[in-house]
Design an enzyme around this catalytic site. Sequence first.
Site, PDB file in Angstrom:
ATOM      1  N   LYS A 115       0.800  -1.227   0.152  1.00  0.00           N
ATOM      2  CA  LYS A 115      -0.116   0.307  -0.067  1.00  0.00           C
ATOM      3  C   LYS A 115       1.076   1.658  -0.054  1.00  0.00           C
ATOM      4  CE  LYS A 115      -4.454  -1.012   2.161  1.00  0.00           C
ATOM      5  NZ  LYS A 115      -5.479  -1.061   3.375  1.00  0.00           N
ATOM      6  N   LYS A 196      -4.059 -11.112  -5.831  1.00  0.00           N
ATOM      7  CA  LYS A 196      -5.711 -11.514  -5.209  1.00  0.00           C
ATOM      8  C   LYS A 196      -6.659 -10.232  -5.165  1.00  0.00           C
ATOM      9  CE  LYS A 196      -4.807  -7.958  -1.393  1.00  0.00           C
ATOM     10  NZ  LYS A 196      -5.224  -7.560  -0.001  1.00  0.00           N
ATOM     11  N   LYS A 199     -10.418  -4.587  -3.720  1.00  0.00           N
ATOM     12  CA  LYS A 199     -11.444  -3.279  -3.738  1.00  0.00           C
ATOM     13  C   LYS A 199     -10.425  -2.017  -4.052  1.00  0.00           C
ATOM     14  CE  LYS A 199     -13.102  -3.545   1.003  1.00  0.00           C
ATOM     15  NZ  LYS A 199     -12.389  -2.977   2.131  1.00  0.00           N
TER      16      LYS A 199
HETATM   17  P1  AMP Z   1     -10.584  -6.114   2.909  1.00  0.00           P
HETATM   18  O1  AMP Z   1     -11.278  -5.448   2.198  1.00  0.00           O
HETATM   19  O2  AMP Z   1      -8.885  -5.781   3.343  1.00  0.00           O
HETATM   20  O3  AMP Z   1     -10.849  -4.610   4.693  1.00  0.00           O
HETATM   21  O4  AMP Z   1     -10.825  -7.019   3.908  1.00  0.00           O
HETATM   22  C1  AMP Z   1     -11.321  -7.356   4.374  1.00  0.00           C
HETATM   23  C2  AMP Z   1     -11.702  -8.838   4.501  1.00  0.00           C
HETATM   24  O5  AMP Z   1     -11.627  -9.566   3.306  1.00  0.00           O
HETATM   25  C3  AMP Z   1      -9.905  -9.742   4.988  1.00  0.00           C
HETATM   26  O6  AMP Z   1     -10.313 -10.883   6.039  1.00  0.00           O
HETATM   27  C4  AMP Z   1      -9.869 -10.119   4.025  1.00  0.00           C
HETATM   28  O7  AMP Z   1      -8.640 -11.221   4.130  1.00  0.00           O
HETATM   29  C5  AMP Z   1     -10.733 -10.261   3.088  1.00  0.00           C
HETATM   30  N1  AMP Z   1     -10.536 -10.732   1.576  1.00  0.00           N
HETATM   31  C6  AMP Z   1      -9.780  -9.252   1.407  1.00  0.00           C
HETATM   32  N2  AMP Z   1      -9.243  -9.812  -0.541  1.00  0.00           N
HETATM   33  C7  AMP Z   1      -9.900 -11.204  -0.499  1.00  0.00           C
HETATM   34  C8  AMP Z   1      -9.547 -12.065  -1.208  1.00  0.00           C
HETATM   35  N3  AMP Z   1      -9.651 -11.643  -2.477  1.00  0.00           N
HETATM   36  N4  AMP Z   1     -10.320 -13.642  -0.971  1.00  0.00           N
HETATM   37  C9  AMP Z   1     -10.200 -13.514   0.133  1.00  0.00           C
HETATM   38  N5  AMP Z   1     -10.087 -13.223   0.909  1.00  0.00           N
HETATM   39  C10 AMP Z   1     -10.240 -11.707   0.808  1.00  0.00           C
END
Ligand code: AMP
Length: 328
Positions: A115, A196, A199
């Site tokens: 990031k 991965k 967002k």
């Molecule tokens: P975040 O979008 O970073 O707030 O992530 C929220 C949750 O979604 C966390 O538990 C991440 O580990 C999970 N997560 C985010 N991206 C992925 C992905 N591509 N595959 C699986 N889990 C994800």
Amino acid sequence: MNTQKIIFSGVQPTGNLHLGNYLGAIKQWVNLQKVYDCIFCVVDYHAITVRQNPDQLRRQVLDTAKIYLACGINPKKSLIFRQSDINEHAELAWILNCTGARMSDLENMTQYKDKAGKDANASVGLFDYPVLMAADILLYQTNLVPVGHDQVQHLELTRDLAKRFNHDFGQVFTIPEVQLQKTGARIMGLDDPTKKMSKSAASPANFIALTDEPEVARKKIMRAVTDSGAEVIYDPETKPAISNLLTIYHLLSGIDIKTLVKKYQGRGYGDFKKDLAEVVAEFLTDFQAKLERFSDEEVEKIFARGAKKLKPIAKETVKNVKEKLGLL
Ligand code: AMP
Ligand code: TRP
């Protein structure tokens, strides 16, 4: 709260929540709440580690909670709250900064490196983000943290911080375990199956947002990158693209991967994608209908109830911590 296992997790109210967030994290929350005491947080203090538009942030905090509800989190069973409603999160993060967190730990965090990169203007908060996450988890004597694979490193740090504190100052914290989905802990980007689904991806073709119009999502699946060859085979090493699509298909339909592979034997990618596009569109149509049922007022009430129940627990942990440190 009774003496059974405590589950804690959270998502940042930023960007577009996508299928990766749902399949990797939130879907397991829904199952865990049937058995355990669950706490689900909208981590707004994490969101401000990068610049946010205030009106948009306010909106997204409420929308993120609505997504939890539409995914099937039952507010009568589980507690949902807004992180900044309980100031102990920031307080414990500061204490952990001083008592266990090392510069070298944080410099090694891959999420920070991704990031911040070489941006000298990246905030100190972004660097310190994993310590705030540790505080979130440790405040409630959490046993299990259901997250996606990208959070494993942060969980290891959380465990280290808890162990160091308990060792150096006396027993206060429960040592939490990470909980990953067997399949789906790392959903990959549709435009690049070596990275991965994210967002913050540059292109919306990378992800399927939970709020994408079903027709848009359908097109994204049809246009998703595929591997060389034409056979529907599950092998993440050599066929990362089709394996990722198979994983999504499996998790949304409940049909196991072996059965899917058999079904599409000798039929090529086209048929497979068309059916998956249908499964995804159906899922989104159903999900978005549920999403509309929740009002902002309802979410505010749920947040207030969550904070009221959780504040005393957070306070108690901070009190114990302060006593050990000689602050009380
Ligand atoms: P975040 O979008 O970073 O707030 O992530 C929220 C949750 O979604 C966390 O538990 C991440 O580990 C999970 N997560 C985010 N991206 C992925 C992905 N591509 N595959 C699986 N889990 C994800
Ligand atoms: N860091 C997590 C993410 O980006 C979100 C998060 C913050 C979290 N605090 C948490 C997840 C506590 C689990 C437990 O996805």
